[in-house]
Motif scaffolding. Structure first.
Motif, mmCIF file in Angstrom:
data_model
loop_
_atom_site.group_PDB
_atom_site.id
_atom_site.type_symbol
_atom_site.label_atom_id
_atom_site.label_comp_id
_atom_site.label_asym_id
_atom_site.label_seq_id
_atom_site.Cartn_x
_atom_site.Cartn_y
_atom_site.Cartn_z
ATOM 1 N N ASN A 252 -29.666 -21.170 83.055
ATOM 2 C CA ASN A 252 -30.117 -20.505 84.267
ATOM 3 C C ASN A 252 -29.615 -21.369 85.426
ATOM 4 O OD1 ASN A 252 -31.691 -19.843 86.610
ATOM 5 N ND2 ASN A 252 -33.192 -18.850 85.284
ATOM 6 N N SER A 344 -27.930 -6.157 77.767
ATOM 7 C CA SER A 344 -29.120 -5.908 76.976
ATOM 8 C C SER A 344 -28.885 -6.350 75.537
ATOM 9 C CB SER A 344 -29.473 -4.419 77.026
ATOM 10 O OG SER A 344 -30.609 -4.155 76.239
ATOM 11 N N ASP A 362 -30.417 -13.158 73.135
ATOM 12 C CA ASP A 362 -31.677 -12.798 73.772
ATOM 13 C C ASP A 362 -31.483 -12.882 75.276
ATOM 14 O OD1 ASP A 362 -34.174 -12.556 74.835
ATOM 15 O OD2 ASP A 362 -35.120 -14.037 73.534
ATOM 16 N N ASP A 363 -31.276 -11.753 75.924
ATOM 17 C CA ASP A 363 -30.952 -11.747 77.354
ATOM 18 C C ASP A 363 -32.134 -12.125 78.231
ATOM 19 O OD1 ASP A 363 -32.042 -8.745 78.339
ATOM 20 O OD2 ASP A 363 -31.460 -8.864 76.228
ATOM 21 N N GLY A 364 -33.344 -12.205 77.689
ATOM 22 C CA GLY A 364 -34.501 -12.602 78.483
ATOM 23 C C GLY A 364 -34.813 -14.086 78.414
ATOM 24 N N ALA A 367 -34.134 -16.356 81.497
ATOM 25 C CA ALA A 367 -34.970 -15.921 82.611
ATOM 26 C C ALA A 367 -36.436 -16.286 82.403
ATOM 27 C CB ALA A 367 -34.818 -14.424 82.828
ATOM 28 N N ARG A 369 -38.352 -15.134 79.839
ATOM 29 C CA ARG A 369 -39.128 -14.048 79.219
ATOM 30 C C ARG A 369 -39.178 -14.215 77.694
ATOM 31 N NH1 ARG A 369 -35.678 -11.098 82.655
ATOM 32 N NH2 ARG A 369 -34.607 -10.118 80.904
#
Length: 369
Positions: A252, A344, A362-364, A367, A369
């Motif tokens: 990130n 996604s 894992d695209d979250g 972030a 999530r």
């Protein structure tokens, strides 16, 4: 030394609990076992010679480790890169299901009063190791970084997310000719990563590894400010010639706004390096100044440009730092990587040839999530 290994489906990792370093990370793919991370040759040599002042993080130098602080430890007494990279961790437990494994570790020491927890996760069908470090409590400002090391025995190509500039510190890593040598200019700065100033007046392409012979160099890449505040993905992809694979290091960019490149290619002549530590590229995603802890928590070259170089610790609060390492083989006719996008449930590599390739991701995670 206490080394614990973990595996889920075709992905595995091992951790050296004496210093918290990753010993290895592997992915089985199409009949091959990809093993992208570097482990110093002296770690497993019982006859290795060290200078008396060699810190544990160099004696056990492996894979990736978490730094708090990054570099010079000049606020609290302690070794370079801090206690997380130099002292014991305890295995707190493992949560495992059919499609997910998370191993949890706790640093035995505290850093500026903070407890540090390491959470390493594998997910079935994902060619990635997901890492999270939680800093809880404490007081004061601390710089942090990951210290990924990739072995590139016959060189390769490095592609990175857009950067605002690249710069070297005031002084080379090895300023004394009797101990080692560098080839980049110090200090120097450029916006063109393909043309970084050399000490002899030429220029080096930071996207081609190695940029020279028998040298030890260090350069900081600052993430470019995005027009879209939601586009916070920072990335590096090292494509290795001899190994015929790619190594993905994802972050990130708001958390870790700089990437420091450590180019270690036979540039140090003293033990244990002894002029033979060859073909290693450090990809060190950080919220830090390369000049050390004290510089990270005061106004510096980066903070003057709006780039944070430390977190503030406080009682009752936790800071989460996340990063992922992945790998995949190189497919014929793909060419050099020139872009990466998160979607996604996947990461998509884009190539100069116009081709694309997607990996399950894992695209979250980055972030939070």
């Amino acid at each position: 030394m206490p080394v614990l290994s973990f595996q889920l489906a075709n992905v595995s990792f091992a951790i050296d609990l004496s210093v918290g370093h990753l010993v290895h990370f592997t992915v089985a793919e199409d009949g091959r076992v990809l093993s992208p991370l570097h482990r110093a040759p002296w770690v497993d040599d019982p006859d290795a010679v060290f200078e008396e002042t060699t810190p544990p993080n160099v004696r056990r130098l492996s894979g990736d480790f978490f730094c708090a602080p990054f570099g010079r430890n000049d606020i609290e007494p302690g070794p370079t890169h801090g206690w997380p990279a130099n002292s014991a961790w305890s295995h707190s437990g493992t949560d495992e299901t059919e499609d997910r494994l998370t191993a949890v570790f706790t640093l035995d020491r505290k850093v500026m009063g903070a407890t540090i927890e390491k959470r390493l996760s594998l997910r079935a069908g994902h060619p990635f190791l997901y890492q999270e470090h939680l800093l809880s409590g404490g007081e004061g400002a601390i710089s942090v970084a990951h210290h990924v090391m990739v072995q590139m025995s016959a060189g390769g190509h490095l592609a990175v997310s857009p950067k605002a500039f690249a710069c070297t510190p005031d002084e080379a890593l090895e300023p004394e000719a009797a101990r080692g040598r560098s080839i980049l200019a110090y200090p120097a700065e450029t916006r063109d990563l393909a043309s970084f100033p050399l000490a002899d007046g030429g220029a080096a392409d930071l996207g081609r590894y190695p940029p020279g012979e028998r040298h030890e160099d260090f350069v900081t890449l600052a993430e470019a400010a995005s027009e879209d505040p939601h586009m916070t993905l920072g990335w590096s992809v090292a494509s290795r010639n001899a190994e015929n694979d790619r190594v993905l290091v994802l972050k990130n960019a708001a958390q870790l706004p700089v990437t420091m490149l450590w180019i270690s290619n036979c540039g140090r002549d003293y033990a244990p390096w002894s002029g033979s530590h060859a073909g290693v590229l450090g990809i060190e995603d950080a919220r830090a100044s390369g000049a050390g802890h004290a510089d990270s928590i005061r106004p510096n070259l980066l903070t003057e440009r709006g780039i944070p170089t430390a977190y503030t610790l406080s009682e009752g609060q936790s800071i989460s730092v996340r990063q992922a390492i992945g790998t995949c083989s190189i497919h014929e006719s793909e060419g050099d990587v020139n872009g990466l996008a998160i979607g996604s449930g996947e990461i998509t590599l884009r190539f100069a040839t116009g081709r694309e390739r997607s990996l399950t991701f894992d695209d979250g995670f980055l972030a939070g999530r």
